[in-house]
Scaffold this motif. Structure first.
Motif, mmCIF file in Angstrom:
data_model
loop_
_atom_site.group_PDB
_atom_site.id
_atom_site.type_symbol
_atom_site.label_atom_id
_atom_site.label_comp_id
_atom_site.label_asym_id
_atom_site.label_seq_id
_atom_site.Cartn_x
_atom_site.Cartn_y
_atom_site.Cartn_z
ATOM 1 N N CYS A 32 0.882 -1.163 0.000
ATOM 2 C CA CYS A 32 0.000 0.000 0.000
ATOM 3 C C CYS A 32 0.924 1.218 0.000
ATOM 4 O O CYS A 32 1.658 1.444 0.961
ATOM 5 N N THR A 33 0.900 1.970 -1.090
ATOM 6 C CA THR A 33 1.796 3.119 -1.204
ATOM 7 C C THR A 33 1.343 4.290 -0.339
ATOM 8 O O THR A 33 2.140 5.162 -0.033
ATOM 9 N N LEU A 34 0.073 4.286 0.063
ATOM 10 C CA LEU A 34 -0.440 5.379 0.900
ATOM 11 C C LEU A 34 0.082 5.276 2.327
ATOM 12 O O LEU A 34 0.601 6.233 2.878
ATOM 13 N N CYS A 35 -0.051 4.098 2.931
ATOM 14 C CA CYS A 35 0.374 3.971 4.334
ATOM 15 C C CYS A 35 1.679 3.193 4.472
ATOM 16 O O CYS A 35 2.097 2.873 5.580
ATOM 17 N N GLU A 62 -5.087 7.910 5.082
ATOM 18 C CA GLU A 62 -5.989 8.633 4.176
ATOM 19 C C GLU A 62 -6.320 10.015 4.727
ATOM 20 O O GLU A 62 -6.324 11.002 3.981
ATOM 21 N N ARG A 63 -6.575 10.107 6.025
ATOM 22 C CA ARG A 63 -6.886 11.403 6.647
ATOM 23 C C ARG A 63 -5.700 12.357 6.525
ATOM 24 O O ARG A 63 -5.866 13.527 6.175
ATOM 25 N N VAL A 64 -4.512 11.861 6.787
ATOM 26 C CA VAL A 64 -3.301 12.686 6.701
ATOM 27 C C VAL A 64 -3.084 13.157 5.268
ATOM 28 O O VAL A 64 -2.773 14.331 5.029
ATOM 29 N N ALA A 65 -3.270 12.260 4.308
ATOM 30 C CA ALA A 65 -3.082 12.618 2.895
ATOM 31 C C ALA A 65 -4.086 13.678 2.465
ATOM 32 O O ALA A 65 -3.746 14.616 1.749
ATOM 33 N N LYS A 66 -5.316 13.558 2.920
ATOM 34 C CA LYS A 66 -6.354 14.522 2.565
ATOM 35 C C LYS A 66 -6.010 15.894 3.150
ATOM 36 O O LYS A 66 -6.124 16.913 2.471
ATOM 37 N N GLN A 67 -5.562 15.933 4.419
ATOM 38 C CA GLN A 67 -5.183 17.199 5.052
ATOM 39 C C GLN A 67 -4.001 17.829 4.325
ATOM 40 O O GLN A 67 -3.963 19.036 4.109
#
Length: 85
Positions: A32-35, A62-67
């Motif tokens: 998972c490249t996001l986390c 996901e929350r951190v990426a969105k912020q």
């Protein structure tokens, strides 16, 4: 005892799940490249991916990426305003 076949990474998953990539050298695992996590898909296949997507670590990422994305957009707007205003 019947021998179970292990699930292998499918290229189509990369379009369905934007953050999922195969692990080099191991078709039974995914990244998972996001986390920044690696997890097994050998037993549950796509179900393992869905389980990961609902995990707390993935939701937090996901929350951190969105912020971060929102912060970048605000920075760009301020920068644009300063150069034009």
């Amino acid at each position: 005892k019947k021998r179970e076949r292990m699930c292998r990474f499918r290229e189509s998953w990369k379009t369905t799940y934007a953050y999922i990539t195969p692990v080099t050298g191991n078709v039974y695992r995914a990244n998972c490249t996001l986390c920044k996590r690696e997890f097994g898909i050998g037993h549950g296949g796509e179900g393992d991916i869905k389980t990961h997507m609902f995990s707390e670590s993935h939701k937090q990422a996901e929350r951190v990426a969105k912020q971060s994305n929102i912060r970048d957009k605000v920075y760009d707007l301020v920068k644009e305003h300063r150069t034009t205003g």
